[in-house]
Design a protein around this motif. Structure first.
Motif, mmCIF file in Angstrom:
data_model
loop_
_atom_site.group_PDB
_atom_site.id
_atom_site.type_symbol
_atom_site.label_atom_id
_atom_site.label_comp_id
_atom_site.label_asym_id
_atom_site.label_seq_id
_atom_site.Cartn_x
_atom_site.Cartn_y
_atom_site.Cartn_z
ATOM 1 N N CYS A 165 -55.366 -17.554 1.622
ATOM 2 C CA CYS A 165 -55.359 -17.727 0.364
ATOM 3 C C CYS A 165 -53.943 -18.226 -0.126
ATOM 4 N N GLU A 211 -52.531 -9.618 5.347
ATOM 5 C CA GLU A 211 -51.577 -10.352 4.797
ATOM 6 C C GLU A 211 -50.889 -11.131 5.795
ATOM 7 N N HIS A 263 -53.354 -13.606 1.733
ATOM 8 C CA HIS A 263 -54.432 -12.727 2.662
ATOM 9 C C HIS A 263 -55.275 -13.725 3.410
ATOM 10 N N ASN A 272 -59.817 -10.372 -1.580
ATOM 11 C CA ASN A 272 -58.858 -9.774 -1.886
ATOM 12 C C ASN A 272 -58.182 -10.031 -3.662
ATOM 13 N N CYS A 273 -58.139 -11.209 -3.985
ATOM 14 C CA CYS A 273 -57.515 -11.365 -5.219
ATOM 15 C C CYS A 273 -58.805 -12.053 -6.004
ATOM 16 N N HIS A 274 -59.873 -12.362 -5.566
ATOM 17 C CA HIS A 274 -60.943 -13.101 -6.229
ATOM 18 C C HIS A 274 -60.623 -14.280 -6.903
ATOM 19 N N GLU A 275 -59.683 -15.070 -6.224
ATOM 20 C CA GLU A 275 -59.128 -16.384 -6.755
ATOM 21 C C GLU A 275 -60.249 -17.335 -5.672
ATOM 22 N N ALA A 310 -46.911 -13.678 -0.485
ATOM 23 C CA ALA A 310 -47.657 -14.561 -1.658
ATOM 24 C C ALA A 310 -46.655 -15.379 -2.561
ATOM 25 N N CYS A 322 -61.746 -15.479 -2.651
ATOM 26 C CA CYS A 322 -61.096 -14.602 -1.973
ATOM 27 C C CYS A 322 -61.378 -13.048 -2.092
ATOM 28 N N SER A 331 -52.879 -17.986 -3.370
ATOM 29 C CA SER A 331 -52.347 -17.225 -4.296
ATOM 30 C C SER A 331 -52.020 -15.720 -3.682
ATOM 31 N N CYS A 332 -52.499 -15.193 -2.856
ATOM 32 C CA CYS A 332 -51.934 -13.827 -2.414
ATOM 33 C C CYS A 332 -51.742 -13.704 -0.889
#
Length: 62
Positions: free
Chosen positions: A44, A54, A49, A33-36, A58, A31, A46-47
């Motif tokens: 995503c 967005e 996005h 945005n959050c690098h998950e 979340a 991702c 987790s965030c």
């Protein structure tokens, strides 16, 4: 017309057919945005996005 000279053995036949039985590896991307790790072309988890925006609040873990 081409005709086989010998009978194809069970082992040779099964070896040829076994290549289609394996599972494909799942594609994962990071991702931005959050690098998950997430699946491509999906929001995503987790965030929330997608494509830099967005789109979903979340998810909060209990």
């Amino acid at each position: 017309m081409a005709v086989p000279k010998r009978k194809t053995s069970k082992q040779r036949k099964n070896k040829r057919r076994a290549s289609s039985y394996r599972l494909n590896k799942t594609t994962v991307v990071e991702c931005p945005n959050c690098h998950e790790i997430k699946m491509p072309h999906r929001i995503c988890p987790s965030c929330g996005h997608y494509d830099g925006k967005e789109v979903m609040a979340a998810s909060e873990e209990a």
